[in-house]
Design a protein around this motif. Structure first.
Motif, PDB file in Angstrom:
ATOM      1  N   VAL A  69     -13.404  16.249   1.889  1.00 52.79           N
ATOM      2  CA  VAL A  69     -12.294  16.808   1.118  1.00 52.79           C
ATOM      3  C   VAL A  69     -12.558  16.553  -0.361  1.00 52.79           C
ATOM      4  N   GLU A  70     -11.995  17.425  -1.182  1.00 55.24           N
ATOM      5  CA  GLU A  70     -12.021  17.261  -2.641  1.00 55.24           C
ATOM      6  C   GLU A  70     -10.572  17.252  -3.129  1.00 55.24           C
ATOM      7  N   PRO A  71      -9.905  16.098  -3.037  1.00 56.68           N
ATOM      8  CA  PRO A  71      -8.507  16.032  -3.469  1.00 56.68           C
ATOM      9  C   PRO A  71      -8.399  15.988  -4.985  1.00 56.68           C
ATOM     10  N   ARG A  72      -7.230  16.337  -5.462  1.00 58.80           N
ATOM     11  CA  ARG A  72      -6.940  16.215  -6.878  1.00 58.80           C
ATOM     12  C   ARG A  72      -6.030  15.011  -7.102  1.00 58.80           C
ATOM     13  N   GLY A  73      -5.841  14.643  -8.351  1.00 54.67           N
ATOM     14  CA  GLY A  73      -5.026  13.484  -8.669  1.00 54.67           C
ATOM     15  C   GLY A  73      -3.626  13.596  -8.096  1.00 54.67           C
ATOM     16  N   GLY A  74      -3.183  12.547  -7.403  1.00 52.85           N
ATOM     17  CA  GLY A  74      -1.856  12.545  -6.818  1.00 52.85           C
ATOM     18  C   GLY A  74      -1.696  13.463  -5.623  1.00 52.85           C
ATOM     19  N   ASP A  75      -2.788  13.884  -5.019  1.00 57.92           N
ATOM     20  CA  ASP A  75      -2.734  14.834  -3.906  1.00 57.92           C
ATOM     21  C   ASP A  75      -2.120  14.189  -2.667  1.00 57.92           C
ATOM     22  N   LEU A 231     -14.137  21.032   2.537  1.00 51.59           N
ATOM     23  CA  LEU A 231     -15.457  21.648   2.566  1.00 51.59           C
ATOM     24  C   LEU A 231     -15.792  22.021   4.003  1.00 51.59           C
ATOM     25  N   SER A 232     -16.457  23.140   4.172  1.00 48.89           N
ATOM     26  CA  SER A 232     -16.827  23.599   5.509  1.00 48.89           C
ATOM     27  C   SER A 232     -17.815  22.634   6.151  1.00 48.89           C
TER      28      SER A 232
END
Length: 469
Positions: A69-75, A231-232
């Motif tokens: 995963v590519e989370p963002r800040g505070g996700d 991501l796949s």
């Protein structure tokens, strides 16, 4: 009502059409009657049994999903565990004294009721900040208590029987962790483990039917990120491929399932799917039997006898809905099921390399099935050689095994593209041997499945043995 944020819920709503197909795949098979033999062994996908039953039944008690995963800040991560809980249904008939007695079959005017295991959909929902998944992560146990209920059956304003339903207690656990990966992309490896932690202790040689009411059936996950993306696992970007290869998925497989080919939703399914799976737009309803073609199922279901339809309607509400769907399908809708063209492209010609097959045995001077020979037990064997057939146990063709001990004549020595050698033979005493030979149709054995007996005399009628196509 879901407590997920609007953005996540809209992604889940789009993915649930596929998730529902996973949840109910094989739930009840044509002819949709509980009495049909094919409906006596059910629940084949995503069954998580109690831990104490794994040694006896050979099934597992957990699923493990790992993806990047590519989370963002505070996700925040949304998790929806979905499964069926087996609800055992028995049938009772009303007695003259006002009570009820168990029966194996109860016939009403429009349906026939028998004992049956129904599937009740259950959902466990979590919404967690991604930051909480670091380190030891998050453990969330859950418990579904046992429940019993009855349904009174009436006909002509009189009670004729009742259905008694019982669900056993099921305990489970969700274990979630996220591990930061080295590199400039700030990706994380997300791990979600689903466990059946029910404390049921089975008797020795307990039957699978006893474990099912305490199991999670057709268990699968929907995972969603509020702002980031997944991501796949099937086709990751090159920079992520080494990390994806180290992901460990057990008894399930995660695929991207967001709307418009988005990457914010993942479906982790016990049935292997491709990224962004779709339900055919021609499909009008759930038929549960994906091993069959919808058109054939609809036609066969509509052709069931009235008695068979009564039994199907009494089997289950879902089975009854299939009967009603098939009976009400207009011809123009049925015609749509016959087939569809998904895309067309113009063909203006083919490249020169496509004009000839990549390998043509007829034009290969190194291949001559009528003259090639192979060494078997120190003897040269080729067309015209007599052999004793002794098929190996690795063969699965029962008809070949029936020929054990018979003698045969080798007609050709064939080489396949993998380097294996096959002997085309006609069996001695086969009244159709001349016909097979004329048509180039033979039986095939490998060299280690024959014993050489010497050379056969030439055919008395001058027939020419030829290689098969």
């Amino acid at each position: 009502m879901s407590a997920f944020p609007t953005g996540i819920e809209s992604g889940f709503a789009a993915a649930r059409q596929i998730a529902d197909a996973v949840l109910l795949e094989g739930y009840v098979l044509y002819p949709y009657r509980a009495s049909a033999a094919k409906n006596r062994l059910r629940w084949q996908f995503g069954v998580l049994v109690p831990p104490e039953y794994t040694a006896q039944g050979g099934e597992h008690s957990h699923q493990r999903t790992e993806c990047l995963v590519e989370p963002r800040g505070g996700d925040r991560l949304a998790v929806e565990l979905r499964f069926l809980r087996v609800q055992r249904r028995t049938v009772e008939r009303a007695t003259a004294t006002g009570g009820f007695e168990p029966v194996g079959r109860l016939e009403l005017a429009d349906r026939v009721f028998v004992e049956w295991d129904e599937g009740v959909e259950e959902r466990i929902e979590l919404l967690l900040p991604v930051d909480e998944l670091a380190g030891d992560g998050v453990l969330r146990p859950f418990r579904l208590p046992g429940v019993g209920e009855t349904e009174l059956l009436r006909e002509n304003d009189a009670a004729v029987g009742r259905l008694v339903r019982r669900r056993e207690q099921v305990d489970g656990l969700l274990r979630l962790t996220a591990e930061e990966l080295p590199g400039p992309y700030r990706a994380q490896r997300l791990t979600v483990v689903v466990e059946n932690t029910s404390t049921w202790t089975p008797a020795r040689h307990a039957r699978r039917e006893e474990a099912l009411p305490r199991s999670l059936v057709s268990a699968h996950l929907l995972l969603g990120l509020e702002h980031g993306c997944f991501l796949s696992v099937t086709d990751p970007p090159e920079w992520a491929r080494p990390a994806v290869e180290r992901c460990r998925n057990e008894h399930t497989w995660p695929v991207l399932a967001g709307p418009d080919r988005g990457r914010r939703v993942v479906l982790s399914s016990p049935i292997i799917l491709e990224d962004h799976p779709q339900v055919a737009p021609e499909s009008l309803g759930t038929l549960y039997d994906a091993t069959e073609i919808d058109e054939i199922l609809a036609l066969r279901t509509a052709a069931l006898t009235d008695q068979e339809k009564r039994e199907a309607r009494g089997t289950d509400e879902r089975a009854g809905a299939v009967i009603d769907l098939a009976d009400s399908m207009p011809p123009e809708v049925l015609e749509r099921l016959h087939g569809a063209v998904r895309g067309l492209r113009e063909i203006t010609g083919c490249p020169p390399e496509a004009e000839q097959p990549w390998w043509d045995p007829g034009n290969d001077p190194e291949v001559d099935p009528e003259r090639d020979r192979v060494l078997v037990d120190g003897h040269s064997v080729g067309a015209g050689s007599r052999v004793l057939l002794r098929p190996g146990r690795r063969r699965t063709d029962a008809q070949d095994l029936f020929l054990h001990g018979r003698t045969a004549v080798v007609e050709a020595v064939l080489h396949d593209v993998d380097g294996s050698v096959h002997l085309a033979v006609t069996v001695d005493g086969d009244p159709g041997a001349d016909l097979w030979r004329a048509q180039g149709r033979f039986r095939y054995f490998q060299p280690d499945e024959v014993t050489p007996l010497g050379e056969a005399p030439p055919p008395a009628d001058g027939a020419v043995r030829t290689e098969g196509p």
